[in-house]
Design a protein around this motif. Structure first.
Motif, PDB file in Angstrom:
ATOM      1  N   LEU A 279       0.667  -1.209  -0.070  1.00 16.55           N
ATOM      2  CA  LEU A 279      -0.090   0.007  -0.044  1.00 16.55           C
ATOM      3  C   LEU A 279       0.812   1.206  -0.004  1.00 16.55           C
ATOM      4  CD1 LEU A 279      -2.910  -0.929   2.482  1.00 16.55           C
ATOM      5  CD2 LEU A 279      -2.889  -0.993   0.067  1.00 16.55           C
ATOM      6  N   GLY A 280       1.908   1.163   0.685  1.00 15.08           N
ATOM      7  CA  GLY A 280       2.963   2.322   1.034  1.00 15.08           C
ATOM      8  C   GLY A 280       3.592   2.567  -0.630  1.00 15.08           C
ATOM      9  N   PHE A 281       3.876   1.418  -1.144  1.00 16.22           N
ATOM     10  CA  PHE A 281       4.597   1.687  -2.678  1.00 16.22           C
ATOM     11  C   PHE A 281       3.862   2.011  -3.443  1.00 16.22           C
ATOM     12  CE2 PHE A 281       6.523  -0.146  -6.443  1.00 16.22           C
ATOM     13  CZ  PHE A 281       7.689   0.377  -6.244  1.00 16.22           C
ATOM     14  N   VAL A 282       2.434   1.738  -3.457  1.00 16.36           N
ATOM     15  CA  VAL A 282       1.283   2.101  -4.476  1.00 16.36           C
ATOM     16  C   VAL A 282       1.087   3.407  -4.438  1.00 16.36           C
ATOM     17  CG1 VAL A 282      -1.082   2.040  -4.968  1.00 16.36           C
ATOM     18  CG2 VAL A 282       0.314  -0.281  -4.559  1.00 16.36           C
ATOM     19  N   GLY A 283       1.035   3.918  -2.995  1.00 19.13           N
ATOM     20  CA  GLY A 283       0.851   5.544  -2.830  1.00 19.13           C
ATOM     21  C   GLY A 283       2.283   6.229  -3.453  1.00 19.13           C
ATOM     22  N   LEU A 284       3.285   5.963  -3.087  1.00 17.31           N
ATOM     23  CA  LEU A 284       4.448   6.337  -3.811  1.00 17.31           C
ATOM     24  C   LEU A 284       4.494   6.572  -5.311  1.00 17.31           C
ATOM     25  CD1 LEU A 284       7.272   7.694  -3.230  1.00 17.31           C
ATOM     26  CD2 LEU A 284       8.349   5.381  -3.171  1.00 17.31           C
ATOM     27  N   VAL A 285       4.113   5.275  -5.967  1.00 13.74           N
ATOM     28  CA  VAL A 285       3.934   5.332  -7.382  1.00 13.74           C
ATOM     29  C   VAL A 285       2.964   6.406  -7.801  1.00 13.74           C
ATOM     30  CG1 VAL A 285       3.436   3.988  -9.249  1.00 13.74           C
ATOM     31  CG2 VAL A 285       4.795   3.162  -7.563  1.00 13.74           C
ATOM     32  N   LEU A 286       1.687   6.286  -7.325  1.00 11.02           N
ATOM     33  CA  LEU A 286       0.698   7.356  -7.670  1.00 11.02           C
ATOM     34  C   LEU A 286       1.101   8.670  -7.582  1.00 11.02           C
ATOM     35  CD1 LEU A 286      -2.594   5.316  -6.082  1.00 11.02           C
ATOM     36  CD2 LEU A 286      -1.777   5.642  -8.516  1.00 11.02           C
ATOM     37  N   GLU A 287       1.798   8.929  -6.297  1.00 12.59           N
ATOM     38  CA  GLU A 287       2.287  10.419  -6.030  1.00 12.59           C
ATOM     39  C   GLU A 287       3.508  10.778  -7.298  1.00 12.59           C
ATOM     40  OE1 GLU A 287       4.775  12.927  -2.820  1.00 12.59           O
ATOM     41  OE2 GLU A 287       4.829  10.568  -2.843  1.00 12.59           O
ATOM     42  N   THR A 288       4.432   9.782  -7.573  1.00 17.24           N
ATOM     43  CA  THR A 288       4.997  10.121  -8.573  1.00 17.24           C
ATOM     44  C   THR A 288       4.347  10.270  -9.893  1.00 17.24           C
ATOM     45  OG1 THR A 288       6.854   8.799  -7.272  1.00 17.24           O
ATOM     46  CG2 THR A 288       7.253   9.412  -9.680  1.00 17.24           C
ATOM     47  N   LEU A 289       3.383   9.614 -10.460  1.00 19.39           N
ATOM     48  CA  LEU A 289       2.554   9.792 -11.563  1.00 19.39           C
ATOM     49  C   LEU A 289       1.908  11.064 -11.589  1.00 19.39           C
ATOM     50  CD1 LEU A 289       0.954   6.165 -11.934  1.00 19.39           C
ATOM     51  CD2 LEU A 289       2.822   7.251 -13.652  1.00 19.39           C
ATOM     52  N   VAL A 290       1.373  11.541 -10.348  1.00 13.80           N
ATOM     53  CA  VAL A 290       0.641  12.765 -10.348  1.00 13.80           C
ATOM     54  C   VAL A 290       1.602  13.862 -10.699  1.00 13.80           C
ATOM     55  CG1 VAL A 290      -0.851  14.242  -9.129  1.00 13.80           C
ATOM     56  CG2 VAL A 290      -1.297  11.576  -9.215  1.00 13.80           C
ATOM     57  N   LEU A 291       2.659  13.919  -9.857  1.00  6.78           N
ATOM     58  CA  LEU A 291       3.674  15.050  -9.955  1.00  6.78           C
ATOM     59  C   LEU A 291       4.287  14.914 -11.476  1.00  6.78           C
ATOM     60  CD1 LEU A 291       5.549  14.582  -6.685  1.00  6.78           C
ATOM     61  CD2 LEU A 291       3.965  16.318  -7.174  1.00  6.78           C
ATOM     62  N   ASN A 292       4.555  13.850 -12.034  1.00  7.48           N
ATOM     63  CA  ASN A 292       5.198  13.854 -13.406  1.00  7.48           C
ATOM     64  C   ASN A 292       4.139  14.164 -14.391  1.00  7.48           C
ATOM     65  OD1 ASN A 292       7.591  13.255 -12.346  1.00  7.48           O
ATOM     66  ND2 ASN A 292       7.735  11.286 -12.827  1.00  7.48           N
ATOM     67  N   SER A 293       3.009  14.034 -14.265  1.00  7.18           N
ATOM     68  CA  SER A 293       1.775  14.449 -15.223  1.00  7.18           C
ATOM     69  C   SER A 293       1.963  15.963 -15.635  1.00  7.18           C
ATOM     70  CB  SER A 293       0.397  14.089 -14.853  1.00  7.18           C
ATOM     71  OG  SER A 293       0.113  14.873 -13.569  1.00  7.18           O
TER      72      SER A 293
ATOM     73  N   SER B  41      15.568   9.722  -9.050  1.00  3.05           N
ATOM     74  CA  SER B  41      14.611   9.045  -8.126  1.00  3.05           C
ATOM     75  C   SER B  41      14.319   7.589  -8.766  1.00  3.05           C
ATOM     76  CB  SER B  41      13.301   9.733  -8.009  1.00  3.05           C
ATOM     77  OG  SER B  41      12.243   8.716  -7.412  1.00  3.05           O
ATOM     78  N   PRO B  42      14.703   6.655  -7.947  1.00  2.00           N
ATOM     79  CA  PRO B  42      14.576   5.037  -8.547  1.00  2.00           C
ATOM     80  C   PRO B  42      13.030   4.738  -9.163  1.00  2.00           C
ATOM     81  CG  PRO B  42      15.878   4.966  -6.807  1.00  2.00           C
ATOM     82  CD  PRO B  42      15.340   6.378  -6.695  1.00  2.00           C
ATOM     83  N   VAL B  43      12.074   5.303  -8.415  1.00  4.19           N
ATOM     84  CA  VAL B  43      10.797   5.110  -8.605  1.00  4.19           C
ATOM     85  C   VAL B  43      10.229   5.833 -10.055  1.00  4.19           C
ATOM     86  CG1 VAL B  43       8.221   5.724  -7.881  1.00  4.19           C
ATOM     87  CG2 VAL B  43      10.172   4.853  -6.233  1.00  4.19           C
ATOM     88  N   GLU B  44      10.866   6.981  -9.994  1.00  3.39           N
ATOM     89  CA  GLU B  44      10.610   7.685 -11.238  1.00  3.39           C
ATOM     90  C   GLU B  44      11.344   6.996 -12.549  1.00  3.39           C
ATOM     91  OE1 GLU B  44      11.641  12.198 -13.311  1.00  3.39           O
ATOM     92  OE2 GLU B  44      11.355  11.957 -11.083  1.00  3.39           O
ATOM     93  N   LEU B  45      12.514   6.598 -12.315  1.00  2.81           N
ATOM     94  CA  LEU B  45      13.316   6.426 -13.202  1.00  2.81           C
ATOM     95  C   LEU B  45      13.188   4.631 -13.782  1.00  2.81           C
ATOM     96  CD1 LEU B  45      15.789   7.280 -15.162  1.00  2.81           C
ATOM     97  CD2 LEU B  45      17.097   5.795 -13.550  1.00  2.81           C
ATOM     98  N   LEU B  46      12.577   4.018 -12.889  1.00  8.61           N
ATOM     99  CA  LEU B  46      12.578   2.336 -13.067  1.00  8.61           C
ATOM    100  C   LEU B  46      11.117   2.038 -13.066  1.00  8.61           C
ATOM    101  CD1 LEU B  46      15.512   1.276 -10.931  1.00  8.61           C
ATOM    102  CD2 LEU B  46      15.432   1.605 -13.336  1.00  8.61           C
ATOM    103  N   VAL B  47      10.225   2.427 -12.151  1.00 11.85           N
ATOM    104  CA  VAL B  47       9.025   2.092 -11.765  1.00 11.85           C
ATOM    105  C   VAL B  47       8.021   2.688 -12.780  1.00 11.85           C
ATOM    106  CG1 VAL B  47       7.166   1.604 -10.247  1.00 11.85           C
ATOM    107  CG2 VAL B  47       9.788   1.512  -9.501  1.00 11.85           C
ATOM    108  N   VAL B  48       7.889   4.007 -12.777  1.00 12.56           N
ATOM    109  CA  VAL B  48       6.954   4.679 -13.528  1.00 12.56           C
ATOM    110  C   VAL B  48       6.799   4.308 -14.962  1.00 12.56           C
ATOM    111  CG1 VAL B  48       5.979   6.864 -14.252  1.00 12.56           C
ATOM    112  CG2 VAL B  48       6.762   6.635 -12.044  1.00 12.56           C
ATOM    113  N   PRO B  49       8.021   4.029 -15.761  1.00 10.75           N
ATOM    114  CA  PRO B  49       7.830   3.692 -17.046  1.00 10.75           C
ATOM    115  C   PRO B  49       7.250   2.369 -17.320  1.00 10.75           C
ATOM    116  CG  PRO B  49      10.013   4.642 -16.650  1.00 10.75           C
ATOM    117  CD  PRO B  49       9.436   4.465 -15.440  1.00 10.75           C
ATOM    118  N   ARG B  50       7.567   1.142 -16.544  1.00  9.00           N
ATOM    119  CA  ARG B  50       7.006  -0.050 -16.270  1.00  9.00           C
ATOM    120  C   ARG B  50       5.637   0.030 -16.094  1.00  9.00           C
ATOM    121  NH1 ARG B  50      12.508  -0.594 -14.948  1.00  9.00           N
ATOM    122  NH2 ARG B  50      13.595  -2.329 -15.844  1.00  9.00           N
TER     123      ARG B  50
END
Length: 376
Positions: free
Chosen positions: A134-148, A253-262
């Motif tokens: 749940l914490g990781f999902v929240g982090l991914v959603l936050e990164t997606l929203v900020l990068n949008s 950010s590893p989340v922005e660099l590795l997770v968001v594209p996937r």
């Protein structure tokens, strides 16, 4: 000279004479002699170590059996004629025997208690994994929203590359599998419904099952086994090689660099593959209907158009993005959990597949109950 041990009864009182070399080379003979002396002397019998020559740990162990550790240590102090090395060895053995104690065996717990402990640990591990997810999902959603709102940070090259790997490369296996499953469902439906004179409803069975459930569920399970494991292995290998730490050191950010594209790639790929799976499954059912039930493709399409509404297609498609997001998140999260060894990479890759399939099936069951209650 081979060592020996004998009780000298010519003196008064009788004494125990230790002589010769007490070494590993003479261990067998010395063992027989010490065993034969059992009962011929006691703790008050004087011991003569004057003629003792070479001594090693094997001989010292026999002397411990013969005299006892405490008395042997006392004799080493009271026998100045002993070589310094032999005296030091005897004192060391006496000290080690004095400090040694047999470990106390812990009482075994009852089987029921052990079972409850294992269940408790498993439940606690599941709870912690759920919180992490749940914490990781929240982090991914936050990164997606900020990068949008920052198009310059979009990594379209990486996204397109992952779309090719997760979508285009997986299309043949998805199409083949769902085609075969559609054929099997149609064959089973025809076999059962034929007994009731309702073979024509095989068309409804195939279309209804693939549009609402089988299309998206089979595709999600394939992606869980194929894509989630790949994400975990890729990120886990980077974690083992300390590439993740290097990314953070560079201020990225590893989340922005590795997770968001996937995640974005799977959000695009899974709905497309779901649509392909629906078509392939229905085509597989149509082939079986044409061969076994003499239902022509034109009649099959006519029945499909008249009996199956668009809402069934939408119910199946609406689940695809949720499955895609969770599969990608679980695969990436397990990759970040890798500790650094090849064994850890394999363990977390297996865990990502199991968790992804479990979450997909549970979420699909909940969605099915929800849509049923809503009448959709």
């Amino acid at each position: 000279m081979a060592g020996s041990a004998l009780v000298d009864t010519s003196s008064n009182p009788a004494s125990l004479r230790i002589s010769g070399d007490w070494t590993l080379a003479h261990y067998h003979d010395l063992k027989q002699q010490t065993s034969a002396l059992s009962g011929q002397y006691d703790a008050t019998t004087p011991v003569d170590l004057t003629l003792l020559r070479a001594l090693d740990t094997a001989g010292a162990s026999l002397l411990v059996e013969l005299l006892g550790a405490d008395r042997l240590g006392q004799l080493a102090v009271d026998a100045p004629e002993l070589p310094t090395a032999s005296r030091a060895l005897l004192q060391t053995i006496q000290a080690s025997m004095h400090d040694f104690c047999v470990p106390v065996k812990e009482p075994e717990e009852a089987v029921g208690i052990q079972l409850l402990m294992r269940i408790g640990r498993a439940v606690d591990a599941i709870w912690l994994d759920t919180l992490q997810l749940l914490g990781f999902v929240g982090l991914v959603l936050e990164t997606l929203v900020l990068n949008s709102f920052r198009p310059k940070r979009w990594r379209m090259t990486s996204v397109i590359s992952h779309i090719e790997q997760t979508g285009l490369d997986a299309a043949p296996i998805v199409a083949l599998l769902t085609f075969l499953v559609g054929a099997v469902v149609a064959f089973l439906g025809a076999t059962v419904l034929q007994k009731f004179g309702a073979s024509i409803f095989t068309v409804d069975l195939v279309a209804f099952s693939f549009l609402r459930e089988f299309g998206v569920l089979l595709t999600a399970i394939l992606m869980a086994g194929r894509t989630a494991s790949a994400f975990t292995a890729q990120i886990g290998s980077m974690k083992a090689n300390e590439e993740i730490d290097a990314i953070r050191t560079l201020g990225l950010s590893p989340v922005e660099l590795l997770v968001v594209p996937r995640v974005l790639a799977l959000l695009v790929s899974l709905p497309i593959l779901t649509f392909l799976a629906m078509l392939s499954g229905i085509i597989g059912g149509a082939v079986v209907c044409a061969v076994s039930l003499d239902i022509s493709p034109a009649m099959f399409l006519s029945l499909l158009q008249s009996d199956i509404g668009v809402r069934h297609f939408l119910v199946g498609m609406v689940k695809a993005p949720f499955f895609a997001f969770l599969i990608a998140s679980i695969g990436c999260l397990e990759g970040f959990k890798v500790s650094g060894s090849a064994e850890s990479v394999g363990a977390h890759t297996t865990s990502s597949v199991v968790q992804s399939i479990f979450v997909v099936i549970v979420l699909d069951a909940v969605a099915a109950l929800f849509f049923m209650e809503m009448g959709w």
